[in-house]
Motif scaffolding. Sequence first.
Motif, PDB file in Angstrom:
ATOM      1  N   SER A 100      -6.318   2.384  -5.511  1.00  0.00           N
ATOM      2  CA  SER A 100      -5.607   3.572  -5.033  1.00  0.00           C
ATOM      3  C   SER A 100      -6.179   4.040  -3.707  1.00  0.00           C
ATOM      4  O   SER A 100      -5.431   4.313  -2.749  1.00  0.00           O
ATOM      5  CB  SER A 100      -5.713   4.691  -6.076  1.00  0.00           C
ATOM      6  OG  SER A 100      -5.063   5.858  -5.632  1.00  0.00           O
ATOM      7  N   GLY A 101      -7.497   4.112  -3.626  1.00  0.00           N
ATOM      8  CA  GLY A 101      -8.137   4.614  -2.415  1.00  0.00           C
ATOM      9  C   GLY A 101      -7.925   3.725  -1.205  1.00  0.00           C
ATOM     10  O   GLY A 101      -7.622   4.206  -0.110  1.00  0.00           O
ATOM     11  N   LEU A 102      -8.063   2.412  -1.391  1.00  0.00           N
ATOM     12  CA  LEU A 102      -7.888   1.521  -0.242  1.00  0.00           C
ATOM     13  C   LEU A 102      -6.433   1.512   0.229  1.00  0.00           C
ATOM     14  O   LEU A 102      -6.158   1.344   1.429  1.00  0.00           O
ATOM     15  CB  LEU A 102      -8.390   0.113  -0.559  1.00  0.00           C
ATOM     16  CG  LEU A 102      -7.671  -0.773  -1.568  1.00  0.00           C
ATOM     17  CD1 LEU A 102      -6.474  -1.497  -0.984  1.00  0.00           C
ATOM     18  CD2 LEU A 102      -8.638  -1.800  -2.159  1.00  0.00           C
ATOM     19  N   SER A 103      -5.514   1.702  -0.714  1.00  0.00           N
ATOM     20  CA  SER A 103      -4.093   1.746  -0.329  1.00  0.00           C
ATOM     21  C   SER A 103      -3.820   2.948   0.573  1.00  0.00           C
ATOM     22  O   SER A 103      -3.093   2.829   1.581  1.00  0.00           O
ATOM     23  CB  SER A 103      -3.211   1.809  -1.581  1.00  0.00           C
ATOM     24  OG  SER A 103      -3.387   0.672  -2.391  1.00  0.00           O
ATOM     25  N   LYS A 104      -4.397   4.082   0.227  1.00  0.00           N
ATOM     26  CA  LYS A 104      -4.226   5.284   1.054  1.00  0.00           C
ATOM     27  C   LYS A 104      -4.824   5.092   2.436  1.00  0.00           C
ATOM     28  O   LYS A 104      -4.227   5.459   3.463  1.00  0.00           O
ATOM     29  CB  LYS A 104      -4.867   6.492   0.363  1.00  0.00           C
ATOM     30  CG  LYS A 104      -4.156   6.971  -0.900  1.00  0.00           C
ATOM     31  CD  LYS A 104      -4.844   8.197  -1.489  1.00  0.00           C
ATOM     32  CE  LYS A 104      -4.058   8.790  -2.662  1.00  0.00           C
ATOM     33  NZ  LYS A 104      -4.000   7.860  -3.822  1.00  0.00           N
ATOM     34  N   ILE A 105      -6.021   4.518   2.494  1.00  0.00           N
ATOM     35  CA  ILE A 105      -6.682   4.314   3.779  1.00  0.00           C
ATOM     36  C   ILE A 105      -5.919   3.319   4.644  1.00  0.00           C
ATOM     37  O   ILE A 105      -5.777   3.503   5.862  1.00  0.00           O
ATOM     38  CB  ILE A 105      -8.137   3.851   3.571  1.00  0.00           C
ATOM     39  CG1 ILE A 105      -8.963   4.984   2.951  1.00  0.00           C
ATOM     40  CG2 ILE A 105      -8.764   3.396   4.885  1.00  0.00           C
ATOM     41  CD1 ILE A 105     -10.372   4.601   2.577  1.00  0.00           C
ATOM     42  N   ILE A 106      -5.409   2.254   4.034  1.00  0.00           N
ATOM     43  CA  ILE A 106      -4.622   1.277   4.797  1.00  0.00           C
ATOM     44  C   ILE A 106      -3.398   1.943   5.412  1.00  0.00           C
ATOM     45  O   ILE A 106      -3.026   1.663   6.561  1.00  0.00           O
ATOM     46  CB  ILE A 106      -4.222   0.090   3.894  1.00  0.00           C
ATOM     47  CG1 ILE A 106      -5.454  -0.770   3.581  1.00  0.00           C
ATOM     48  CG2 ILE A 106      -3.139  -0.763   4.556  1.00  0.00           C
ATOM     49  CD1 ILE A 106      -5.198  -1.858   2.554  1.00  0.00           C
ATOM     50  N   MET A 107      -2.778   2.846   4.662  1.00  0.00           N
ATOM     51  CA  MET A 107      -1.624   3.556   5.198  1.00  0.00           C
ATOM     52  C   MET A 107      -2.026   4.556   6.270  1.00  0.00           C
ATOM     53  O   MET A 107      -1.395   4.636   7.335  1.00  0.00           O
ATOM     54  CB  MET A 107      -0.880   4.279   4.061  1.00  0.00           C
ATOM     55  CG  MET A 107      -0.182   3.359   3.086  1.00  0.00           C
ATOM     56  SD  MET A 107       0.987   2.218   3.886  1.00  0.00           S
ATOM     57  CE  MET A 107       2.118   3.396   4.652  1.00  0.00           C
ATOM     58  N   HIS A 139      -4.606   2.291   9.121  1.00  0.00           N
ATOM     59  CA  HIS A 139      -4.336   0.937   9.608  1.00  0.00           C
ATOM     60  C   HIS A 139      -2.845   0.616   9.677  1.00  0.00           C
ATOM     61  O   HIS A 139      -2.458  -0.559   9.688  1.00  0.00           O
ATOM     62  CB  HIS A 139      -5.057  -0.086   8.737  1.00  0.00           C
ATOM     63  CG  HIS A 139      -6.546   0.098   8.698  1.00  0.00           C
ATOM     64  ND1 HIS A 139      -7.369  -0.196   9.775  1.00  0.00           N
ATOM     65  CD2 HIS A 139      -7.368   0.596   7.720  1.00  0.00           C
ATOM     66  CE1 HIS A 139      -8.627   0.080   9.460  1.00  0.00           C
ATOM     67  NE2 HIS A 139      -8.651   0.568   8.230  1.00  0.00           N
ATOM     68  N   GLY A 140      -2.026   1.635   9.713  1.00  0.00           N
ATOM     69  CA  GLY A 140      -0.593   1.426   9.894  1.00  0.00           C
ATOM     70  C   GLY A 140       0.070   0.630   8.791  1.00  0.00           C
ATOM     71  O   GLY A 140       1.094  -0.026   9.020  1.00  0.00           O
ATOM     72  N   GLY A 141      -0.519   0.670   7.596  1.00  0.00           N
ATOM     73  CA  GLY A 141       0.085  -0.026   6.474  1.00  0.00           C
ATOM     74  C   GLY A 141      -0.257  -1.502   6.391  1.00  0.00           C
ATOM     75  O   GLY A 141       0.243  -2.201   5.502  1.00  0.00           O
ATOM     76  N   PRO A 181       0.805  -1.230   0.000  1.00  0.00           N
ATOM     77  CA  PRO A 181       0.000   0.000   0.000  1.00  0.00           C
ATOM     78  C   PRO A 181       0.833   1.273   0.000  1.00  0.00           C
ATOM     79  O   PRO A 181       0.418   2.288  -0.569  1.00  0.00           O
ATOM     80  CB  PRO A 181      -0.854  -0.124   1.266  1.00  0.00           C
ATOM     81  CG  PRO A 181      -0.124  -1.100   2.134  1.00  0.00           C
ATOM     82  CD  PRO A 181       0.533  -2.057   1.201  1.00  0.00           C
ATOM     83  N   ALA A 182       2.009   1.238   0.627  1.00  0.00           N
ATOM     84  CA  ALA A 182       2.855   2.436   0.672  1.00  0.00           C
ATOM     85  C   ALA A 182       3.263   2.857  -0.731  1.00  0.00           C
ATOM     86  O   ALA A 182       3.233   4.056  -1.074  1.00  0.00           O
ATOM     87  CB  ALA A 182       4.085   2.176   1.535  1.00  0.00           C
TER      88      ALA A 182
END
Length: 217
Positions: free
Chosen positions: A91-98, A101-103, A62-63
């Motif tokens: 793209s959106g879920l990757s940003k939110i995970i970072m 949710h600490g990546g 995700p980073a």
Amino acid sequence: MIKTQRAAYVQKRLAELYPNPPIPLDHKDPYTLLVAVLLSAQCTDVRVNQITPSLFAVADNPADMQKVPVEEIQEIIRPCGLSPMKSKGISGLSKIIMDEHGGEVPADMAALEKLPGVGHKTASVVMSQAFGVPAFPVDTHIHRLAQRWGLSSGKNVTETEKDLKRLFPKETWNDLHLQIIYYGREHCSARGCDGTVCEICQTVYPDRKRAKKTKKA
């Protein structure tokens, strides 16, 4: 056969045919599985497995993925279909995970369902296949087989999921979900069987003479 007898036979036969069902989508961790499952909507697993190596060569976490332009993601995943929506979701879920949710992909159904492009079925697959948490993801194919085998009369995948969860022991859900998928592809497909052709259909309904019409999910 009554419903419980049909369920017992189905489970026994599927376990014999597919004792250790593999996860059909290639991945190396929860994040790459999440992305692959998102891509699989209205696309075959074979096609997804052909596309993800190119995508993950650009970014497989995700980073890195949050830095890739949506247009670049879209171009890579175009063969999977629905690329405008799927690229925005990735793209959106990757940003939110970072950010939230600490990546790390959250091992929580509610948190997964809040991610862009992730519905209940996708979240269930990730919980089951990435984290080993009992879940019973039901797509249109499992919905169709459950109706053919008299395991559910649900009008949609949500109702069918509830019926199947009531019928089968919780500890078997994860394997059974995959076993039904493999059997459906090989023996009881939408065109290859109409409820009267394959081994399981013939066994659970030996007197069925007409095609089984299933309610659309």
